[in-house]
Design a protein around this motif. Structure first.
Motif, PDB file in Angstrom:
ATOM      1  N   LYS A   1      79.014  10.942  25.501  1.00 18.05           N
ATOM      2  CA  LYS A   1      78.205  12.151  25.546  1.00 18.05           C
ATOM      3  C   LYS A   1      76.979  12.065  24.639  1.00 18.05           C
ATOM      4  O   LYS A   1      76.141  12.975  24.657  1.00 18.05           O
ATOM      5  CB  LYS A   1      79.053  13.361  25.137  1.00 18.05           C
TER       6      LYS A   1
ATOM      7  N   VAL B   1      68.992  16.566  31.313  1.00 14.11           N
ATOM      8  CA  VAL B   1      69.401  17.353  30.140  1.00 14.11           C
ATOM      9  C   VAL B   1      68.410  17.160  28.996  1.00 14.11           C
ATOM     10  O   VAL B   1      67.980  18.126  28.348  1.00 14.11           O
ATOM     11  CB  VAL B   1      70.823  16.956  29.698  1.00 14.11           C
TER      12      VAL B   1
ATOM     13  N   TRP C   1      73.467  10.811  23.385  1.00  9.66           N
ATOM     14  CA  TRP C   1      72.265  10.139  23.864  1.00  9.66           C
ATOM     15  C   TRP C   1      71.286   9.878  22.711  1.00  9.66           C
ATOM     16  O   TRP C   1      70.106  10.185  22.762  1.00  9.66           O
ATOM     17  CB  TRP C   1      71.607  10.874  25.031  1.00  9.66           C
TER      18      TRP C   1
ATOM     19  N   CYS D   1      70.876  10.795  30.054  1.00 12.21           N
ATOM     20  CA  CYS D   1      70.978  12.121  30.680  1.00 12.21           C
ATOM     21  C   CYS D   1      69.567  12.684  30.826  1.00 12.21           C
ATOM     22  O   CYS D   1      69.205  13.638  30.126  1.00 12.21           O
ATOM     23  CB  CYS D   1      71.833  13.056  29.833  1.00 12.21           C
TER      24      CYS D   1
END
Length: 274
Positions: free
Chosen positions: A263, A208, A265, A205
Motif C-alpha cells: 500500500k 490516487v 507508494w 497508484c
C-alpha cells in the motif's frame, strides 16, 4: 538559545510568523503521525487526503521507520559521525540525533528547515543536547546552506557526511530543478559520504496520487510525485546500498515480512558517493 536581542522569546516571535490559514506539509505530516502541532487548515487538508488515500497515514509511519533504519545503517555500519538532515519537519519519536547517539554519542547533527515553527520546536528539543544544531535554510538555495557559518562550524566537509533528504524532494517542482540541488549538495561532500532519499511516486497508484497531489495544491508546497527512474537519478554519482531504491517498508526491514508494504507508494534508498 531562544532569546532574541530584545528579549522576546523565539517561540512567541515564531507564532507571529506562522500562517495558520494555509495547510503546511510539515504540520500535515505531524498530524499523520498523531502529533498535536497542527492547525485547522492542516487537519482539514489531512482529512481530504485520507478520504482518497487512507494508506497515507501508514505511509507516514513507514517513512519514519525507514529514516530510523537508514540512520542506524549510516552510524553503525558505515561509521558516519556527522549528519545533515534537510527538511527535517517537526520533531517526533526517534529523531535523527537520538537514533545516532544511541550508537555513537559523538555524532554531530545539523537539522535544516525553512519553516519557523519547525525551527522553534527543534531548538527547544536540542537545548543542551550536545553537538547538534538547527539552522534556517531553504533547500532551493543549497549554496547558502553550505556557506552557513553554523553549519561550517559543526560539519567537517573533509570527512564523510550523511545527507538526509527524506520526504522533502517531492515538495520541489521540476522547475525548481531538484536534481541540480542534489548535485550541488553532493559536490560539497567528500567521497565516502552517503545520500538518503525517500520520495513519493506515481508509479504504483497513479490515480490516487494525482488526487492527493490536488490537496497539496492549496498548501504552502505542492506535491510532485516522480517515477522510479526519476528518483533513481538523484543518486547519480552514488552507488546504491542493497537492496537499492525500493518501497520504504522493504528497505532493510526489522521485520523480514513487513505488513502493508504493497500500500506504500514511497520509494527510499541509500547511496554512497563514489
Amino acid at each position: 538559545m531562544f532569546r532574541s536581542e530584545n528579549g522576546v522569546s523565539e517561540h512567541r516571535r515564531v507564532a507571529n510568523e506562522i500562517n495558520t490559514a494555509v495547510a503546511h506539509p510539515a504540520r500535515m505530516y505531524d498530524y499523520y503521525l498523531g502529533g498535536k502541532d497542527s492547525y485547522l487548515a492542516d487537519r482539514v487538508a489531512v482529512q481530504k487526503v485520507l478520504r482518497v488515500a487512507p494508506e497515507v497515514r501508514l505511509m507516514a509511519w513507514e517513512n519514519r521507520r525507514f529514516l530510523g533504519r537508514a540512520v542506524r545503517y549510516l552510524v553503525a555500519d558505515a561509521g558516519i559521525r556527522q549528519i545533515i538532515d534537510i527538511g527535517v519537519g517537526l520533531p517526533a519519536a526517534g529523531n535523527v540525533h537520538e537514533v545516532a547517539r544511541e550508537i555513537a554519542p559523538e555524532t554531530r547533527v545539523v537539522y535544516a528547515d525553512n519553516d519557523p515553527m519547525v525551527l522553534a520546536h527543534a531548538n527547544a528539543l536540542l537545548a543542551g543536547s550536545g553537538p547538534t544544531c538547527a539552522v534556517p535554510a531553504d533547500l532551493r538555495k543549497p549554496e547558502e546552506f553550505l556557506d552557513d557559518p553554523t553549519v561550517r562550524e559543526l560539519i567537517d566537509f573533509n570527512e564523510p557526511v550523511g545527507l538526509l533528504l527524506v520526504a522533502v524532494l517531492h515538495f520541489l517542482t521540476d522547475g525548481e530543478e531538484p536534481a541540480g540541488i542534489v548535485r550541488t549538495l553532493l559536490a560539497a561532500l567528500p567521497v565516502g559520504s552517503f545520500l538518503v532519499v525517500s520520495h513519493a511516486t506515481g508509479d504504483l497508484c497513479p490515480e490516487v496520487t494525482a488526487q492527493v497531489a490536488t490537496v497539496y495544491d492549496t498548501a504552502t508546497s505542492t506535491l510532485t510525485v516522480r517515477s522510479h527512474a526519476e528518483i533513481s537519478a538523484f543518486f547519480n554519482g552514488c552507488e546504491l546500498v542493497d537492496p537499492g531504491l525500493v518501497r520504504v517498508p522493504v528497505w532493510r526491514p526489522d521485520d523480514k515480512s513487513p505488513k502493508g508494504h504493497t500500500k506504500v507508494w514511497i520509494y527510499g534508498g541509500v547511496g554512497r558517493k563514489i
